[in-house]
Design a protein around this motif. Structure first.
Motif, PDB file in Angstrom:
ATOM      1  N   ALA A 274       0.836  -1.200   0.000  1.00  0.00           N
ATOM      2  CA  ALA A 274       0.000   0.000   0.000  1.00  0.00           C
ATOM      3  C   ALA A 274       0.874   1.254   0.000  1.00  0.00           C
ATOM      4  CB  ALA A 274      -0.923   0.011   1.215  1.00  0.00           C
ATOM      5  N   VAL A 275       0.458   2.237  -0.781  1.00  0.00           N
ATOM      6  CA  VAL A 275       1.155   3.517  -0.878  1.00  0.00           C
ATOM      7  C   VAL A 275       0.167   4.621  -0.519  1.00  0.00           C
ATOM      8  CG1 VAL A 275       2.319   5.145  -2.416  1.00  0.00           C
ATOM      9  CG2 VAL A 275       2.716   2.690  -2.665  1.00  0.00           C
ATOM     10  N   ASP A 276       0.566   5.506   0.362  1.00  0.00           N
ATOM     11  CA  ASP A 276      -0.297   6.613   0.777  1.00  0.00           C
ATOM     12  C   ASP A 276      -0.229   7.714  -0.282  1.00  0.00           C
ATOM     13  OD1 ASP A 276      -1.947   8.260   2.210  1.00  0.00           O
ATOM     14  OD2 ASP A 276      -0.413   8.894   3.638  1.00  0.00           O
ATOM     15  N   ALA A 277      -0.904   7.482  -1.393  1.00  0.00           N
ATOM     16  CA  ALA A 277      -0.849   8.417  -2.519  1.00  0.00           C
ATOM     17  C   ALA A 277      -1.835   9.574  -2.333  1.00  0.00           C
ATOM     18  CB  ALA A 277      -1.153   7.678  -3.813  1.00  0.00           C
ATOM     19  N   SER A 278      -1.616  10.641  -3.086  1.00  0.00           N
ATOM     20  CA  SER A 278      -2.507  11.798  -3.045  1.00  0.00           C
ATOM     21  C   SER A 278      -2.720  12.292  -4.478  1.00  0.00           C
ATOM     22  CB  SER A 278      -1.904  12.905  -2.174  1.00  0.00           C
ATOM     23  OG  SER A 278      -2.754  14.035  -2.152  1.00  0.00           O
ATOM     24  N   ILE A 279      -3.770  11.778  -5.109  1.00  0.00           N
ATOM     25  CA  ILE A 279      -4.062  12.120  -6.502  1.00  0.00           C
ATOM     26  C   ILE A 279      -5.524  12.551  -6.614  1.00  0.00           C
ATOM     27  CG2 ILE A 279      -4.180  11.250  -8.886  1.00  0.00           C
ATOM     28  CD1 ILE A 279      -1.348  11.366  -7.886  1.00  0.00           C
ATOM     29  N   PRO A 280      -5.817  13.751  -7.153  1.00  0.00           N
ATOM     30  CA  PRO A 280      -7.206  14.149  -7.385  1.00  0.00           C
ATOM     31  C   PRO A 280      -7.852  13.247  -8.434  1.00  0.00           C
ATOM     32  CG  PRO A 280      -5.735  16.046  -7.454  1.00  0.00           C
ATOM     33  CD  PRO A 280      -4.869  14.830  -7.500  1.00  0.00           C
ATOM     34  N   LEU A 281      -9.131  12.933  -8.227  1.00  0.00           N
ATOM     35  CA  LEU A 281      -9.844  12.029  -9.125  1.00  0.00           C
ATOM     36  C   LEU A 281     -11.270  12.511  -9.339  1.00  0.00           C
ATOM     37  CD1 LEU A 281      -8.871   8.671  -7.345  1.00  0.00           C
ATOM     38  CD2 LEU A 281      -7.872   9.504  -9.482  1.00  0.00           C
ATOM     39  N   VAL A 282     -11.833  12.094 -10.465  1.00  0.00           N
ATOM     40  CA  VAL A 282     -13.265  12.238 -10.710  1.00  0.00           C
ATOM     41  C   VAL A 282     -13.786  10.865 -11.102  1.00  0.00           C
ATOM     42  CG1 VAL A 282     -15.067  13.245 -12.153  1.00  0.00           C
ATOM     43  CG2 VAL A 282     -13.091  14.638 -11.474  1.00  0.00           C
TER      44      VAL A 282
ATOM     45  N   ARG B 210       5.040   9.138  -6.351  1.00  0.00           N
ATOM     46  CA  ARG B 210       5.492  10.529  -6.410  1.00  0.00           C
ATOM     47  C   ARG B 210       4.359  11.537  -6.216  1.00  0.00           C
ATOM     48  NH1 ARG B 210       9.561  10.655 -11.699  1.00  0.00           N
ATOM     49  NH2 ARG B 210      11.193   9.275 -10.844  1.00  0.00           N
ATOM     50  N   GLY B 211       3.132  11.064  -6.232  1.00  0.00           N
ATOM     51  CA  GLY B 211       2.002  11.983  -6.178  1.00  0.00           C
ATOM     52  C   GLY B 211       1.898  12.834  -7.419  1.00  0.00           C
ATOM     53  N   ASP B 212       2.159  12.238  -8.571  1.00  0.00           N
ATOM     54  CA  ASP B 212       2.232  12.951  -9.844  1.00  0.00           C
ATOM     55  C   ASP B 212       1.049  12.568 -10.744  1.00  0.00           C
ATOM     56  OD1 ASP B 212       2.818  13.868 -12.427  1.00  0.00           O
ATOM     57  OD2 ASP B 212       4.969  13.574 -12.177  1.00  0.00           O
ATOM     58  N   PRO B 213       0.031  13.430 -10.869  1.00  0.00           N
ATOM     59  CA  PRO B 213      -1.136  13.105 -11.693  1.00  0.00           C
ATOM     60  C   PRO B 213      -0.805  12.871 -13.168  1.00  0.00           C
ATOM     61  CG  PRO B 213      -1.594  15.000 -10.288  1.00  0.00           C
ATOM     62  CD  PRO B 213      -0.124  14.741 -10.206  1.00  0.00           C
ATOM     63  N   GLU B 214       0.240  13.516 -13.671  1.00  0.00           N
ATOM     64  CA  GLU B 214       0.623  13.342 -15.073  1.00  0.00           C
ATOM     65  C   GLU B 214       1.088  11.908 -15.324  1.00  0.00           C
ATOM     66  OE1 GLU B 214       0.365  15.320 -17.607  1.00  0.00           O
ATOM     67  OE2 GLU B 214      -0.088  17.260 -16.692  1.00  0.00           O
ATOM     68  N   LEU B 215       1.976  11.408 -14.471  1.00  0.00           N
ATOM     69  CA  LEU B 215       2.467  10.045 -14.627  1.00  0.00           C
ATOM     70  C   LEU B 215       1.350   9.030 -14.411  1.00  0.00           C
ATOM     71  CD1 LEU B 215       5.968  10.044 -12.872  1.00  0.00           C
ATOM     72  CD2 LEU B 215       5.490   9.883 -15.317  1.00  0.00           C
ATOM     73  N   VAL B 216       0.527   9.267 -13.411  1.00  0.00           N
ATOM     74  CA  VAL B 216      -0.595   8.358 -13.165  1.00  0.00           C
ATOM     75  C   VAL B 216      -1.503   8.291 -14.383  1.00  0.00           C
ATOM     76  CG1 VAL B 216      -2.696   8.003 -11.800  1.00  0.00           C
ATOM     77  CG2 VAL B 216      -0.555   8.602 -10.654  1.00  0.00           C
ATOM     78  N   GLY B 217      -1.815   9.440 -14.941  1.00  0.00           N
ATOM     79  CA  GLY B 217      -2.686   9.471 -16.112  1.00  0.00           C
ATOM     80  C   GLY B 217      -2.092   8.745 -17.302  1.00  0.00           C
TER      81      GLY B 217
ATOM     82  N   ARG C  86      -5.508  17.203 -12.213  1.00  0.00           N
ATOM     83  CA  ARG C  86      -5.011  18.180 -11.250  1.00  0.00           C
ATOM     84  C   ARG C  86      -6.219  18.725 -10.496  1.00  0.00           C
ATOM     85  NH1 ARG C  86      -3.742  19.154 -16.209  1.00  0.00           N
ATOM     86  NH2 ARG C  86      -1.643  18.720 -17.005  1.00  0.00           N
ATOM     87  N   GLU C  87      -6.003  19.141  -9.271  1.00  0.00           N
ATOM     88  CA  GLU C  87      -7.126  19.574  -8.441  1.00  0.00           C
ATOM     89  C   GLU C  87      -7.893  20.736  -9.078  1.00  0.00           C
ATOM     90  OE1 GLU C  87      -8.119  20.655  -3.782  1.00  0.00           O
ATOM     91  OE2 GLU C  87      -6.102  20.045  -4.391  1.00  0.00           O
ATOM     92  N   ARG C  88      -7.187  21.626  -9.750  1.00  0.00           N
ATOM     93  CA  ARG C  88      -7.851  22.801 -10.315  1.00  0.00           C
ATOM     94  C   ARG C  88      -8.833  22.440 -11.433  1.00  0.00           C
ATOM     95  NH1 ARG C  88      -2.550  23.215 -12.673  1.00  0.00           N
ATOM     96  NH2 ARG C  88      -2.619  23.022 -14.954  1.00  0.00           N
ATOM     97  N   ASP C  89      -8.665  21.249 -12.043  1.00  0.00           N
ATOM     98  CA  ASP C  89      -9.516  20.857 -13.166  1.00  0.00           C
ATOM     99  C   ASP C  89     -10.642  19.922 -12.765  1.00  0.00           C
ATOM    100  OD1 ASP C  89      -7.907  22.252 -15.030  1.00  0.00           O
ATOM    101  OD2 ASP C  89      -6.497  20.574 -15.126  1.00  0.00           O
TER     102      ASP C  89
END
Length: 292
Positions: free
Chosen positions: A150-158, A200-207, A255-258
Motif C-alpha cells: 500500500a502507498v499513501d498516494a494523493s491524486i485528485p480524481l473524478v 510521487r504523487g504525480d497526476p501526469e504520470l498516473v494518467g 489536477r485539483e484545479r480541473d
C-alpha cells in the motif's frame, strides 16, 4: 457495537488488471455490527433492494463465518451495486475490520484482506483482492498472491457513474484469452509508470500509466457513451481516463484545479447520449475507519 465506514474503490486503473486498486474519498458504505448468537444482515441505502440479506449470499456473511464471529450486521449502502466502485468489497472490508475489532481477533489489516476477498467471491465468483485491499488499507494498493503493498498516494480524481448496470461476471466474460506480445509489453510499461506516479504523487504520470490496450477496449463496448465521455474528460484537462473496475463507472485522474470542470463535462457527455449519471469529485483516500 462498532460502526465502520469503508470507502468505495477503483480497481485495475486501466493497466493494473486484477492487481491495482485505490481507495476513494467518497462514496462509502457504513456498517454497524453487534455481537449475536447467529449472523443476521439488514441492508438499507442505495440499491439495497438488489442485495440479498441471506448470510450465505451476502459478502459479509462469508466474512463473519471466516472469522467465526456471528453478529447482527446493518449495512447502509453508499456505494451502488454493479457500479465498478467496489460495492460488495466495501461491505466485506467493513465487516472484516469491524468483526476483527469487536471480537478481538488481533489480525492486521493486511491479514484481513484475504478474508474479505473470500467474501467478495460470494458475489463475483472469485476471491480477488484488488477492491478489498484498498478499502481496508487505504491509498493505492498492489495486490499480489503473496500479499499487498500500500502507498499513501494523493491524486485528485473524478468518478462518473452512469445509470447503466454492468455485472462483474459479464465484464469478466469479455476479457480476451490472450494478447499480442507488443500489447503486453506496452501495458506492463504503463503499469510501472502508474505505480511510480502514485509514489510521487504525480497526476501526469498516473494518467499516462492508465492506458490499457488489452482489457479496457473490450469492456468499453458495455458502457454506452464511454468513448465520448473519455474524450470529453481529456479535453477538460484530465491526465488519464479509464474504466473503474468492471464498470460502468469511469474514472479520471487530474489536477485539483480541473476536477470540477472534468466532472461537469463527463456528466454532459453522458447526457448527450441519453444516459443519466452522477459524478464524484474525490481523491485517493483512507481505508476503513472504526467508530466505537
Amino acid at each position: 457495537m462498532v460502526t465502520v465506514r469503508a470507502p468505495a474503490t477503483s480497481a485495475n486503473l486501466g493497466s493494473g488488471f486484477d492487481v491495482f486498486g485505490a481507495a476513494l474519498g467518497r462514496p462509502a458504505d457504513v456498517v454497524r455490527i453487534e455481537k449475536a448468537d447467529r449472523t443476521t444482515i439488514e441492508v438499507t441505502g442505495v440499491g439495497s433492494q438488489y442485495i440479498p440479506e441471506d448470510p450465505e449470499k451476502n459478502t459479509v456473511g462469508a466474512v463473519a463465518e471466516a472469522l467465526e464471529a456471528p453478529a447482527h450486521i446493518q449495512i447502509d449502502k453508499g456505494v451502488r451495486p454493479a457500479s465498478g466502485l467496489g460495492s460488495s468489497a466495501a461491505s466485506a472490508a467493513a465487516a472484516a475490520v469491524g468483526l476483527n475489532d469487536l471480537y478481538g481477533r488481533g489480525l492486521t489489516r493486511e491479514e484481513l484482506v484475504p478474508i474479505a476477498a473470500e467474501g467478495e467471491a460470494v458475489v463475483s465468483g472469485a476471491a480477488h483482492a484488488d477492491n478489498v485491499a484498498p478499502s481496508i488499507m487505504g491509498g493505492f494498493t498492489i495486490a499480489r498472491p503473496d500479499g499487498v503493498t500500500a502507498v499513501d498516494a494523493s491524486i485528485p480524481l473524478v468518478t462518473c457513474l452512469p445509470e447503466i448496470v454492468v455485472s462483474t461476471r459479464d465484464a469478466r466474460g469479455v476479457v480476451p484469452d490472450g494478447a499480442r506480445l507488443e500489447d503486453v509489453v506496452e501495458v506492463v510499461g504503463n503499469a510501472a509508470t502508474l505505480a511510480i506516479g502514485m509514489a510521487r504523487g504525480d497526476p501526469e504520470l498516473v494518467g499516462r500509466g492508465m492506458d490499457d490496450s488489452i482489457v479496457s477496449p473490450v469492456r468499453a463496448d458495455l458502457i454506452t457513451g464511454y468513448e465520448s465521455v473519455r474524450s470529453a474528460a481529456f479535453e477538460a484537462g484530465a491526465t488519464g481516463v479509464t474504466i473503474s473496475g468492471a464498470g460502468p463507472a469511469v474514472i479520471a485522474a487530474c489536477r485539483e484545479r480541473d476536477r470540477r470542470s472534468i466532472a461537469a463535462t463527463m456528466l454532459d457527455a453522458f447526457d448527450a447520449v441519453g444516459v443519466d449519471a452522477r459524478a464524484y469529485q474525490t481523491a485517493i483516500g483512507r481505508g476503513a475507519e472504526i467508530f466505537e
